[in-house]
Design a protein around this motif. Sequence first.
Motif, PDB file in Angstrom:
ATOM      1  N   THR A 105      89.461 -42.054 -90.715  1.00  0.00           N
ATOM      2  CA  THR A 105      88.331 -42.038 -89.794  1.00  0.00           C
ATOM      3  C   THR A 105      87.535 -40.750 -89.920  1.00  0.00           C
ATOM      4  N   PHE A 106      88.235 -39.640 -90.054  1.00  0.00           N
ATOM      5  CA  PHE A 106      87.563 -38.342 -90.195  1.00  0.00           C
ATOM      6  C   PHE A 106      86.698 -38.315 -91.455  1.00  0.00           C
ATOM      7  N   ALA A 107      87.274 -38.729 -92.581  1.00  0.00           N
ATOM      8  CA  ALA A 107      86.548 -38.692 -93.855  1.00  0.00           C
ATOM      9  C   ALA A 107      85.361 -39.662 -93.837  1.00  0.00           C
ATOM     10  N   ALA A 108      85.563 -40.871 -93.307  1.00  0.00           N
ATOM     11  CA  ALA A 108      84.471 -41.846 -93.265  1.00  0.00           C
ATOM     12  C   ALA A 108      83.342 -41.370 -92.359  1.00  0.00           C
ATOM     13  N   GLN A 234      80.685 -24.344 -91.589  1.00  0.00           N
ATOM     14  CA  GLN A 234      79.787 -24.409 -90.442  1.00  0.00           C
ATOM     15  C   GLN A 234      80.158 -25.550 -89.485  1.00  0.00           C
ATOM     16  N   LEU A 235      80.876 -26.551 -89.997  1.00  0.00           N
ATOM     17  CA  LEU A 235      81.300 -27.679 -89.161  1.00  0.00           C
ATOM     18  C   LEU A 235      82.714 -27.491 -88.612  1.00  0.00           C
ATOM     19  N   ARG A 236      83.234 -26.294 -88.650  1.00  0.00           N
ATOM     20  CA  ARG A 236      84.629 -26.076 -88.244  1.00  0.00           C
ATOM     21  C   ARG A 236      84.884 -26.509 -86.806  1.00  0.00           C
ATOM     22  N   ASN A 237      84.076 -26.060 -85.876  1.00  0.00           N
ATOM     23  CA  ASN A 237      84.301 -26.404 -84.467  1.00  0.00           C
ATOM     24  C   ASN A 237      84.145 -27.903 -84.226  1.00  0.00           C
ATOM     25  N   THR A 238      83.125 -28.494 -84.844  1.00  0.00           N
ATOM     26  CA  THR A 238      82.933 -29.939 -84.705  1.00  0.00           C
ATOM     27  C   THR A 238      84.101 -30.700 -85.304  1.00  0.00           C
ATOM     28  N   SER A 239      84.590 -30.242 -86.450  1.00  0.00           N
ATOM     29  CA  SER A 239      85.705 -30.928 -87.109  1.00  0.00           C
ATOM     30  C   SER A 239      86.967 -30.881 -86.261  1.00  0.00           C
ATOM     31  N   LEU A 243      88.830 -34.182 -84.772  1.00  0.00           N
ATOM     32  CA  LEU A 243      90.233 -34.443 -85.093  1.00  0.00           C
ATOM     33  C   LEU A 243      91.062 -34.666 -83.831  1.00  0.00           C
ATOM     34  N   LEU A 244      90.843 -33.849 -82.828  1.00  0.00           N
ATOM     35  CA  LEU A 244      91.589 -34.009 -81.583  1.00  0.00           C
ATOM     36  C   LEU A 244      91.256 -35.330 -80.902  1.00  0.00           C
ATOM     37  N   LEU A 245      89.982 -35.703 -80.902  1.00  0.00           N
ATOM     38  CA  LEU A 245      89.581 -36.963 -80.275  1.00  0.00           C
ATOM     39  C   LEU A 245      90.169 -38.166 -81.013  1.00  0.00           C
ATOM     40  N   ILE A 246      90.149 -38.134 -82.343  1.00  0.00           N
ATOM     41  CA  ILE A 246      90.706 -39.245 -83.120  1.00  0.00           C
ATOM     42  C   ILE A 246      92.208 -39.344 -82.903  1.00  0.00           C
ATOM     43  N   LEU A 247      92.882 -38.201 -82.850  1.00  0.00           N
ATOM     44  CA  LEU A 247      94.330 -38.190 -82.657  1.00  0.00           C
ATOM     45  C   LEU A 247      94.714 -38.800 -81.312  1.00  0.00           C
ATOM     46  N   ILE A 248      94.047 -38.374 -80.243  1.00  0.00           N
ATOM     47  CA  ILE A 248      94.361 -38.904 -78.914  1.00  0.00           C
ATOM     48  C   ILE A 248      94.053 -40.389 -78.838  1.00  0.00           C
ATOM     49  N   ALA A 249      92.915 -40.808 -79.411  1.00  0.00           N
ATOM     50  CA  ALA A 249      92.549 -42.222 -79.394  1.00  0.00           C
ATOM     51  C   ALA A 249      93.546 -43.072 -80.169  1.00  0.00           C
ATOM     52  N   LYS A 313      96.958 -25.799 -82.472  1.00  0.00           N
ATOM     53  CA  LYS A 313      97.499 -24.546 -82.985  1.00  0.00           C
ATOM     54  C   LYS A 313      97.304 -24.436 -84.495  1.00  0.00           C
ATOM     55  N   LEU A 314      97.501 -25.548 -85.205  1.00  0.00           N
ATOM     56  CA  LEU A 314      97.390 -25.520 -86.661  1.00  0.00           C
ATOM     57  C   LEU A 314      95.953 -25.315 -87.128  1.00  0.00           C
ATOM     58  N   VAL A 315      95.009 -25.963 -86.441  1.00  0.00           N
ATOM     59  CA  VAL A 315      93.609 -25.882 -86.874  1.00  0.00           C
ATOM     60  C   VAL A 315      92.861 -24.758 -86.182  1.00  0.00           C
ATOM     61  N   GLY A 316      93.529 -24.048 -85.275  1.00  0.00           N
ATOM     62  CA  GLY A 316      92.893 -22.905 -84.641  1.00  0.00           C
ATOM     63  C   GLY A 316      91.903 -23.282 -83.568  1.00  0.00           C
ATOM     64  N   PHE A 317      92.219 -24.295 -82.775  1.00  0.00           N
ATOM     65  CA  PHE A 317      91.319 -24.725 -81.716  1.00  0.00           C
ATOM     66  C   PHE A 317      91.178 -23.635 -80.656  1.00  0.00           C
ATOM     67  N   GLY A 318      89.944 -23.296 -80.324  1.00  0.00           N
ATOM     68  CA  GLY A 318      89.682 -22.273 -79.310  1.00  0.00           C
ATOM     69  C   GLY A 318      89.528 -20.870 -79.860  1.00  0.00           C
ATOM     70  N   LYS A 319      89.808 -20.672 -81.160  1.00  0.00           N
ATOM     71  CA  LYS A 319      89.650 -19.352 -81.744  1.00  0.00           C
ATOM     72  C   LYS A 319      88.187 -19.078 -82.063  1.00  0.00           C
ATOM     73  N   LYS A 320      87.803 -17.797 -81.977  1.00  0.00           N
ATOM     74  CA  LYS A 320      86.444 -17.418 -82.317  1.00  0.00           C
ATOM     75  C   LYS A 320      86.282 -17.379 -83.819  1.00  0.00           C
ATOM     76  N   ASP A 321      85.055 -17.667 -84.247  1.00  0.00           N
ATOM     77  CA  ASP A 321      84.773 -17.620 -85.682  1.00  0.00           C
ATOM     78  C   ASP A 321      84.849 -16.194 -86.206  1.00  0.00           C
TER      79      ASP A 321
END
Length: 321
Positions: A105-108, A234-239, A243-249, A313-321
Motif C-alpha cells: 500500500t505504501f509503495a502503490a 523531504q517526504l520523511r514526516n509524511t511517510s 506508515l502508522l496509519l496503514i499499520l493501524i488500519a 521508534k524505528l522510523v523516528g516518529f516525532g524526532k526533529k529533522d
Amino acid sequence: MAVSAPAALPPKTVAAPVNRRRRKADWRAIGAFTLLTAPVVIGLGVFKYVAIAWSFLLSFNDARGTISLGKWIGLDNYTFLLSDSAFRDSLLIIALFTVFIVPVTFAASLGLAVLVNSIRRGKAFFRTVFLIPGAVSYVVAALVWKMALFNGLPSGVANVIGGLFGADPVPWLSETSPPVYWIAVVTLRLWLQVGLYMILFLAGLQAISPSLYEAGELDGTSKWQAFRYITLPQLRNTSVAVLLLILIAAFQAFDEFYNLFGTGLSGTATAPVKPPLVYLYDSALGDQNYGVGSAGAFVLTVVIVLITLLQGKLVGFGKKD
C-alpha cells in the motif's frame, strides 16, 4: 541660598473601571459554547468512554448471554484467549497480512502520487478519480467484490478475464489450495486505501520547494537520484504518518473479511481465514460470550499500541529533522 523645588510626586494610577458588560458577554459566550458542545461531550462520554470502561470490567467477568456485571473471574478470559489456538492463529494471520499489505500500500500510494504530481494537465481529474474509492463503504465494496468480481461463477468478472487466457473458473473465496482468496482480500484493500494515502503523499510532494530540484539539475542528477536524495528525505514526516496509519488500519481489518466470507445465517463459521476482529465478533455476538470478546478487544488494543510504538521508534516518529 536657593531652595530647591520639591521633587514631583509620581502621578497616581487610576484603576480602570471594571467592564461589567464585557464580563457578562464572556459568560454568555461560555454558556453558548457549553450549550453547543454538551451534546457531543455527553455522547462521547456515554457511548464511548463509559462503554470502554464497562467493556474493561466485563473482561474480568463471566458475561455469557449478558452484559451485566456480577460473576468476577479475574484473568480467566485473558488466559482462555491466549491459550486458544484459534485466537493465536488469528493474530498470526493478521500479522502476515500486515507484513504484506503495509509495504504494498505504501509503495502503490507513493508511486501514484509521484505520477499524478508529474503530469502537467488533468492533475485534478486524476486526483479525484483515485480518491473516489476512499469514500466508498467497506461493506459495499466487499459485496461488489463478492457478488460481481470474485463470485466463483463462470460469469464472474475475474473468471471471465481468466477465461480469455484459457484458465478454468475458480471458486475464489472458497479455494484454499492454493489460497487464492487472498487475491480478493488484497485487491479490495488496495482499491479502497491507495487513493487516500496518495492524497497525503501528493500534499507532501507539493510542499517540496522546486528550487531543490533545480539545484539538482544543475548538479547533473538523474530522475532516480532526485527521487532518492531529494523527494524521499523531504517526504520523511509524511511517510512516517502514512506508515502508522496503514499499520493501524491493517490490524483493524474486519469489514472486508466478514463480508467476503460471511455466508448468511452461518456467519463466518465456514470462513477460510479469520482476523482477530472477526474472531472476537463471533465470540461476542455469535457465542454471546461478552467477557471473552471484551478481553480480546483489549488484548488487540495492547498489541496495536505496542507495534505502533515500536514502528514509531524505528522510523523516528516525532524526532526533529
